[in-house]
Design a protein around this motif. Structure first.
Motif, PDB file in Angstrom:
ATOM      1  N   ILE A   1      -4.606  -1.742   7.258  1.00 21.55           N
ATOM      2  CA  ILE A   1      -3.666  -1.826   6.272  1.00 21.55           C
ATOM      3  C   ILE A   1      -2.097  -1.754   6.721  1.00 21.55           C
ATOM      4  O   ILE A   1      -1.380  -1.975   7.191  1.00 21.55           O
ATOM      5  CB  ILE A   1      -3.495  -0.451   5.772  1.00 21.55           C
ATOM      6  CG1 ILE A   1      -4.509  -0.602   4.442  1.00 21.55           C
ATOM      7  CG2 ILE A   1      -2.504   0.109   5.017  1.00 21.55           C
ATOM      8  CD1 ILE A   1      -4.849   1.182   4.027  1.00 21.55           C
ATOM      9  N   ASP A   2      -2.214  -0.720   8.454  1.00 23.01           N
ATOM     10  CA  ASP A   2      -1.202  -0.694   9.558  1.00 23.01           C
ATOM     11  C   ASP A   2      -1.983  -0.679  11.459  1.00 23.01           C
ATOM     12  O   ASP A   2      -1.828   0.497  11.013  1.00 23.01           O
ATOM     13  CB  ASP A   2      -0.345   0.771   8.827  1.00 23.01           C
ATOM     14  CG  ASP A   2       0.721   0.846   9.571  1.00 23.01           C
ATOM     15  OD1 ASP A   2       1.139  -0.548  10.982  1.00 23.01           O
ATOM     16  OD2 ASP A   2       1.066   1.424  10.068  1.00 23.01           O
TER      17      ASP A   2
ATOM     18  N   VAL B   1       0.850  -1.062  -0.145  1.00 24.03           N
ATOM     19  CA  VAL B   1      -0.361   0.281  -0.169  1.00 24.03           C
ATOM     20  C   VAL B   1       1.041   1.098   0.394  1.00 24.03           C
ATOM     21  O   VAL B   1       1.905   1.498   0.978  1.00 24.03           O
ATOM     22  CB  VAL B   1      -1.033   0.414   1.761  1.00 24.03           C
ATOM     23  CG1 VAL B   1      -1.616   1.029   1.377  1.00 24.03           C
ATOM     24  CG2 VAL B   1      -1.997  -1.175   1.209  1.00 24.03           C
TER      25      VAL B   1
END
Length: 85
Positions: free
Chosen positions: A55-56, A21
């Motif tokens: 995502i994180d 990403v």
């Protein structure tokens, strides 16, 4: 006239991982989340911050925004309860 069909052989190539990403996507999501939080758009702020966490998961800024949203909602809840007493 017998036809032989062979099973596909497993690929020796390593499995493809998810595409990385771009950092600017995370940065943009966090910026939008922060802007929405500052405007009082709690649902949008939380949604955007949670997208970052998908995502994180260790992103501290996204965690801070989600925490602030939860605190703000609790504050609003208490204020509404006080106003109806």
């Amino acid at each position: 006239d017998e036809m032989t069909v062979e099973a596909p052989k497993p690929s020796s190539a390593p499995a493809a991982s998810a595409a990385p990403v771009p950092n600017n996507l995370v940065r943009d999501l966090l910026s939008d989340a922060s802007d929405n939080l500052n405007r009082g758009n709690l649902d949008a702020a939380e949604s955007l911050a949670r997208q970052v966490l998908k995502i994180d998961p260790a992103n501290n800024e996204a965690r801070r925004i989600v925490d602030e949203v939860l605190v703000a909602r609790e504050r609003i809840k208490r204020q509404l309860q006080q106003s109806f007493k």
